[in-house]
Design an enzyme around this catalytic site. Structure first.
Site: not given
Ligand code: EPU
Length: 446
Positions: A117, A22-23, A414, A306
């Site tokens: 989430c 998915k990601n 989802r 995850d």
């Molecule tokens: N962060 C910030 N500011 C930003 C972006 C991120 O402070 O502008 C912080 C976040 O709050 C968090 C950390 O950086 O504490 C890491 O966030 P990241 O941006 O890496 O996560 P994401 O891109 O929102 C994706 C996956 C997540 C997975 C994380 C880490 C998707 C849709 N989601 O989230 O997946 O845990 O990378 O690998 O790709 C899941 O699939 O259940 C899920 C949560």
């Protein structure tokens, strides 16, 4: 609302095929907006999250068809709208990634506020800062983000944390920017690399350098492509733990060792059995007791956040005290209370336990857990708070004594394809009870 009833005790045995990630696929579908040519993606998981992304793209002018069960053909001859409808507010993390491609196609873009989430505040400040550095003017309004740019240009971006989403945003925004963009402290998760592979197939010039540096040389034109999306390493890890904890033996075809090495190391240390061959990975219970351990989550190549939730349930069955330190999200232990009601012995701490000090030190977040095992679990009525916790509850119910009722399964649907069918296939006593039709855009995925 639909719920699952699971009667614990059946060992999971047999063979399943891992779904596409998915990601990865959701971001790769967004990349298709960067060209007017046709893009074909294989191994696309049929799940709510894929469908919402396709719906969002369709609202912007993309045309897509399912060529077969897991292959999508998508093409956007013209961008027919510059605003993602507000109906997609609070649904997921995808809209922020649409900004760059929409700016390239139309010079302006508006997207609704994001969902995702409830595992911490999840700000988008890195995304906005990066887009601004690339030359976009981004305004935050009450219900949406609005961006404008006559052109995006290369720049140097230092990410404060190796954010997956922010790295992907820069990749999508800078591949067709004028000049060279350098990302320092970039995320290098396999899903990010798979997006780079997609962009390279489309004609982008992107190199991954030492020390989390990614260099993107902007090009004028990107083309269509055909790509097979990588396997979901979160789904594989979750079924692996389900197999081991139920005393079972499951072969997961399509599971990719290369993207799971950190998980496999920890699994071996804990005493879980696995065997790799060229088609996938077999996971099995060795018959010996599971060993406790100290573990902390981290960005890739560390132990991914995850995998934390399924691994915690494994620790509840290990022989002794385990420590789990979450360093990526500040609020990712919300699911533990329900497990405690089932009999798990878990205490949460604000301190950084078990490893290095993380950025949440002295910030009052419960981000470390001490788990005492082995504890038999008893069935309970539980409600899923988020996607990854959801799978963990399914595992808990599979090893609990009695029949559990699991509510909130829309979260799981989802983010996992054919989840109930896969559990059923492996012999789990699982039944879906549907009490009312679901609304289409309801849940908050990852
Ligand atoms: N962060 C910030 N500011 C930003 C972006 C991120 O402070 O502008 C912080 C976040 O709050 C968090 C950390 O950086 O504490 C890491 O966030 P990241 O941006 O890496 O996560 P994401 O891109 O929102 C994706 C996956 C997540 C997975 C994380 C880490 C998707 C849709 N989601 O989230 O997946 O845990 O990378 O690998 O790709 C899941 O699939 O259940 C899920 C949560």
């Amino acid at each position: 609302m639909a719920y699952y009833e699971i009667e614990g005790g059946a060992p999971l045995r047999g063979h399943i095929r891992a779904s596409g990630a998915k990601n990865a696929i959701t971001k790769e579908l967004v990349a298709s907006l960067l060209t007017s040519e046709e893009c074909v993606f294989e191994n696309v998981p049929r799940m709510g999250e894929t469908q919402v992304t396709l719906d969002m793209l369709e609202s912007l002018g993309s045309q897509y068809t399912w060529e077969d069960e897991n292959t999508v053909r998508i093409q956007t001859p013209q961008l027919t709208a510059t605003e993602v409808p507000l109906a997609f507010s609070g649904i997921n993390r995808v809209p922020i990634l649409l900004l760059g491609p929409m700016l390239h196609r139309a010079g302006e873009a508006a997207i609704p506020m994001l969902g995702g989430c409830n595992i911490g505040p999840r700000p988008v400040d890195f995304h906005i800062e990066a887009l601004t550095r690339l030359g976009a003017e981004v305004q935050t309004e009450e219900a949406r983000f609005v961006a404008r740019a006559s052109e995006l240009h290369g720049t140097v971006i230092d990410l404060p944390f190796p954010s997956v989403g922010a790295t992907e945003n820069v990749l999508l925004s800078s591949s067709m920017a004028k000049g060279t963009t350098v990302i320092h402290n970039a995320a290098i998760e396999p899903e990010v690399i798979d997006l780079i592979v997609v962009l390279q197939k489309m004609g982008a010039i992107i190199s991954v350098d030492v020390d989390r540096t990614i260099i993107i040389e902007g090009v004028d034109h990107l083309t269509g492509l055909r790509h097979r999306t990588l396997t979901d390493r979160i789904e594989v890890a979750s079924f692996a733990i389900a197999a081991i904890l139920t005393g079972g033996d499951v072969f997961i075809s399509g599971a990719q060792q290369i993207n799971m090495m950190t998980f496999l190391n920890k699994l071996r240390q804990a005493g879980g059995g696995f065997e790799v061959n060229h088609e996938g990975i077999r996971f099995y219970n060795t018959g010996k007791s599971l060993q406790p351990m100290a573990l902390e989550t981290d960005v890739h190549p560390g132990f991914m956040t995850d995998w934390q939730q399924p691994f915690l349930i494994l620790m509840t069955q290990a022989d002794g005290l385990s420590v789990l330190h979450e360093t990526v999200y500040e609020k990712r232990f919300g699911y533990v209370n329900e497990l405690k009601r089932m009999g798990a012995q878990v205490e949460l701490y604000r301190q950084c336990l078990g490893g290095k000090t993380c950025r949440f030190v002295h910030r009052n977040f419960y981000h470390s857990a001490v788990i005492k095992g082995p504890t038999p679990l008893k069935a309970a009525d539980i409600t899923i708070p988020d996607l990854r916790a959801g799978f963990t509850y399914l595992i808990a119910a599979c090893i609990a004594d009695g029949v559990s009722k699991i509510d909130g399964i829309r979260y799981i649907k989802r983010g996992y394809a054919q989840i109930r069918e896969k559990f059923e296939e492996l012999g789990a006593q699982i039944r879906e009870v549907d009490t009312a039709p679901e609304t289409e855009l309801e849940a908050l995925p990852a």
